[in-house]
Design a protein around this motif. Structure first.
Motif, PDB file in Angstrom:
ATOM      1  N   SER A   4     -25.306  32.770  10.913  1.00 28.39           N
ATOM      2  CA  SER A   4     -24.693  34.136   9.801  1.00 28.39           C
ATOM      3  C   SER A   4     -26.502  34.129   9.803  1.00 28.39           C
ATOM      4  N   VAL A   5     -26.533  36.141   9.707  1.00 27.39           N
ATOM      5  CA  VAL A   5     -27.711  35.813   9.087  1.00 27.39           C
ATOM      6  C   VAL A   5     -27.437  37.121   7.588  1.00 27.39           C
ATOM      7  N   ASP A   6     -28.487  36.807   7.106  1.00 31.79           N
ATOM      8  CA  ASP A   6     -28.626  37.505   5.739  1.00 31.79           C
ATOM      9  C   ASP A   6     -30.368  38.161   5.718  1.00 31.79           C
ATOM     10  N   MET A   7     -30.144  39.383   4.941  1.00 29.18           N
ATOM     11  CA  MET A   7     -31.867  39.770   4.826  1.00 29.18           C
ATOM     12  C   MET A   7     -32.840  39.885   3.657  1.00 29.18           C
ATOM     13  N   GLU A   8     -32.024  39.133   2.398  1.00 25.97           N
ATOM     14  CA  GLU A   8     -32.678  38.766   1.535  1.00 25.97           C
ATOM     15  C   GLU A   8     -33.781  37.654   1.778  1.00 25.97           C
ATOM     16  N   GLY A   9     -33.412  36.647   2.155  1.00 24.46           N
ATOM     17  CA  GLY A   9     -33.296  35.994   2.589  1.00 24.46           C
ATOM     18  C   GLY A   9     -35.156  35.131   3.765  1.00 24.46           C
ATOM     19  N   ILE A  10     -35.377  36.722   4.077  1.00 24.14           N
ATOM     20  CA  ILE A  10     -35.822  36.537   5.273  1.00 24.14           C
ATOM     21  C   ILE A  10     -36.939  36.730   4.322  1.00 24.14           C
ATOM     22  N   ASP A 154     -35.708  30.992   0.165  1.00 23.94           N
ATOM     23  CA  ASP A 154     -36.290  31.176  -0.302  1.00 23.94           C
ATOM     24  C   ASP A 154     -35.798  29.879  -1.295  1.00 23.94           C
ATOM     25  N   ASP A 155     -36.785  28.727  -1.794  1.00 26.78           N
ATOM     26  CA  ASP A 155     -36.971  27.806  -2.191  1.00 26.78           C
ATOM     27  C   ASP A 155     -35.217  27.403  -2.505  1.00 26.78           C
ATOM     28  N   THR A 156     -35.089  28.614  -4.214  1.00 30.99           N
ATOM     29  CA  THR A 156     -33.814  28.347  -4.392  1.00 30.99           C
ATOM     30  C   THR A 156     -32.494  28.635  -3.888  1.00 30.99           C
ATOM     31  N   ALA A 157     -33.034  29.250  -3.011  1.00 33.68           N
ATOM     32  CA  ALA A 157     -31.578  29.026  -1.675  1.00 33.68           C
ATOM     33  C   ALA A 157     -31.849  27.741  -1.238  1.00 33.68           C
ATOM     34  N   VAL A 173     -39.272  29.555   3.671  1.00 34.65           N
ATOM     35  CA  VAL A 173     -39.868  30.357   4.279  1.00 34.65           C
ATOM     36  C   VAL A 173     -40.736  31.129   3.211  1.00 34.65           C
ATOM     37  N   LYS A 174     -40.810  31.235   1.739  1.00 32.63           N
ATOM     38  CA  LYS A 174     -41.116  32.097   0.964  1.00 32.63           C
ATOM     39  C   LYS A 174     -40.803  30.850  -0.859  1.00 32.63           C
ATOM     40  N   GLN A 175     -41.761  31.002  -1.510  1.00 33.16           N
ATOM     41  CA  GLN A 175     -41.521  30.101  -2.915  1.00 33.16           C
ATOM     42  C   GLN A 175     -40.991  31.782  -4.387  1.00 33.16           C
ATOM     43  N   VAL A 176     -40.536  31.027  -5.058  1.00 32.38           N
ATOM     44  CA  VAL A 176     -39.781  32.180  -5.874  1.00 32.38           C
ATOM     45  C   VAL A 176     -41.257  32.177  -6.427  1.00 32.38           C
ATOM     46  N   LEU A 177     -41.922  33.574  -7.218  1.00 37.93           N
ATOM     47  CA  LEU A 177     -42.333  34.282  -8.535  1.00 37.93           C
ATOM     48  C   LEU A 177     -40.915  34.783  -9.084  1.00 37.93           C
ATOM     49  N   GLY A 178     -40.487  35.558  -8.663  1.00 36.29           N
ATOM     50  CA  GLY A 178     -39.418  36.022  -9.589  1.00 36.29           C
ATOM     51  C   GLY A 178     -37.816  37.083  -9.221  1.00 36.29           C
ATOM     52  N   GLN A 179     -37.311  37.537  -9.144  1.00 36.89           N
ATOM     53  CA  GLN A 179     -36.095  38.272  -8.667  1.00 36.89           C
ATOM     54  C   GLN A 179     -36.580  39.555  -7.506  1.00 36.89           C
ATOM     55  N   ALA A 180     -37.489  39.794  -7.563  1.00 33.65           N
ATOM     56  CA  ALA A 180     -38.312  40.825  -6.706  1.00 33.65           C
ATOM     57  C   ALA A 180     -40.161  41.068  -6.118  1.00 33.65           C
ATOM     58  N   ALA A 181     -40.233  38.487  -6.123  1.00 31.95           N
ATOM     59  CA  ALA A 181     -41.278  38.495  -5.522  1.00 31.95           C
ATOM     60  C   ALA A 181     -41.581  37.472  -5.445  1.00 31.95           C
ATOM     61  N   ALA A 182     -42.538  36.815  -4.845  1.00 32.56           N
ATOM     62  CA  ALA A 182     -42.247  35.638  -3.671  1.00 32.56           C
ATOM     63  C   ALA A 182     -44.211  35.884  -3.141  1.00 32.56           C
ATOM     64  N   VAL A 183     -43.781  34.183  -2.861  1.00 29.76           N
ATOM     65  CA  VAL A 183     -45.586  34.070  -1.731  1.00 29.76           C
ATOM     66  C   VAL A 183     -44.182  33.916  -0.690  1.00 29.76           C
ATOM     67  N   ALA A 184     -44.725  34.330   0.581  1.00 29.20           N
ATOM     68  CA  ALA A 184     -44.183  34.654   1.705  1.00 29.20           C
ATOM     69  C   ALA A 184     -45.071  33.819   2.339  1.00 29.20           C
ATOM     70  N   PRO A 187     -44.549  35.794   9.040  1.00 22.16           N
ATOM     71  CA  PRO A 187     -43.388  35.981   9.540  1.00 22.16           C
ATOM     72  C   PRO A 187     -43.733  35.681  10.556  1.00 22.16           C
ATOM     73  N   GLU A 188     -45.124  35.285  11.555  1.00 22.61           N
ATOM     74  CA  GLU A 188     -44.703  34.483  12.676  1.00 22.61           C
ATOM     75  C   GLU A 188     -44.602  33.049  12.653  1.00 22.61           C
ATOM     76  N   GLU A 189     -45.737  32.592  11.253  1.00 23.57           N
ATOM     77  CA  GLU A 189     -44.978  31.257  10.635  1.00 23.57           C
ATOM     78  C   GLU A 189     -43.814  31.203  10.370  1.00 23.57           C
ATOM     79  N   SER A 190     -42.855  31.795  10.030  1.00 27.06           N
ATOM     80  CA  SER A 190     -41.466  31.629   9.513  1.00 27.06           C
ATOM     81  C   SER A 190     -40.757  31.058  11.100  1.00 27.06           C
ATOM     82  N   ARG A 191     -41.383  32.744  11.891  1.00 26.57           N
ATOM     83  CA  ARG A 191     -40.393  31.872  13.355  1.00 26.57           C
ATOM     84  C   ARG A 191     -41.192  30.523  14.296  1.00 26.57           C
TER      85      ARG A 191
END
Length: 273
Positions: A4-10, A154-157, A173-184, A187-191
């Motif tokens: 199941s693939v959502d988008m916000e956590g990509i 993200d780390d919270t999820a 795949v990303k560390q949260v900084l805020g609702q619309a910010a992260a350290v990601a 993409p190739e490393e994530s994959r």
């Protein structure tokens, strides 16, 4: 297997312009989403080459993944409305569920683009415990005896699933900084990490128990709009609970809870005439 693939956590996605079909950066978001789905498909098939893989497009209109770019070995579940929503294609014979690109629940932050089903659902409490999309989907799969063996986001999820299913594999795949910010991650490393983690999760899926929540279930849902509360009380068994924003009902089991939450999401799209 169901992915199941959502988008916000990509990885790389942090803003609604990347997740909304009407916004300028959506096409990049779709491409990133499809690539991560392909990494997980590959990992599942690395571990179990004969597996039948279903991929449920689970974001927004459920028409985001690029069909022509998706790994041809997978079956794509696309479009809405459909039975089981984000888990379209799930049944008792599914070997495992993998949640890719998921986000934390509303109120569970700080977290990137956190919400529960839609911006109109402020909280879903089952026996006093808040559940977001991660918890609701894991419980729905568990109701059918199917474990959720992997989650990326993200780390919270990732922490949200770890709290519910400690033995599941998580990929941050990303560390949260805020609702619309992260350290990601790149993409190739994530994959690469997703492919390896999916193979690991499938290999040891027998060690991950399904999340089971026994009914009957006392449920409270906080809704953004008082008008949606008015509509919700027209549903048999749903009652207003004080104030203007909360409704309650008792669900016989998780399947009934899941269907009613999906219905509340749809009712919230109806605006006063």
């Amino acid at each position: 297997m169901l992915i199941s693939v959502d988008m916000e956590g990509i990885s790389g996605i942090v803003h609604p312009t990347e997740t909304n079909p009407d916004r300028y950066d959506y096409e990049r978001g779709r491409a990133l989403m499809t690539a991560e789905a392909n990494a997980v498909i590959a990992g599942v098939l690395d571990a179990e080459p004969d597996a039948v893989v279903w991929v449920a497009d689970a974001h927004g209109p459920f028409r985001n993944l690029l069909p022509e770019e998706l790994d041809r070995r997978a079956h794509l579940v696309r479009g809405r409305p459909r039975p089981l929503g984000m888990l379209g294609g799930l049944d008792e014979n599914t070997g495992a569920v993998l949640l890719v690109g998921y986000h934390a629940r509303a109120g569970g932050g700080p977290a990137v683009l956190a919400h529960t089903m839609s911006g109109d659902i402020l909280d879903v409490r089952v026996a006093g415990r808040s559940l977001g999309e991660i918890g609701l989907n894991a419980a729905m799969a568990g109701h059918l005896g199917v474990p959720v063996v992997l989650l990326s986001g993200d780390d919270t999820a990732c922490a949200e699933l770890a709290d519910l299913v400690p033995s599941a594999v998580t990929v941050t795949v990303k560390q949260v900084l805020g609702q619309a910010a992260a350290v990601a991650l790149h993409p190739e490393e994530s994959r690469e990490r997703l492919r390896a983690a999916a193979a690991d999760a499938i290999t040891r899926r027998g060690q991950v128990p399904p999340l089971t929540i026994a009914g009957p279930l006392d449920v409270e849902v906080d809704l953004y709009s008082p008008a949606t509360v008015d509509l919700a009380t027209l549903v048999p068994g749903v009652s207003r609970a004080g104030g203007d924003r909360t409704v309650t009902f008792t669900a016989a089991d998780v399947a009934e809870l899941y269907r009613l939450v999906l219905l509340l999401v749809q009712l919230a799209t109806i605006k006063p005439g």
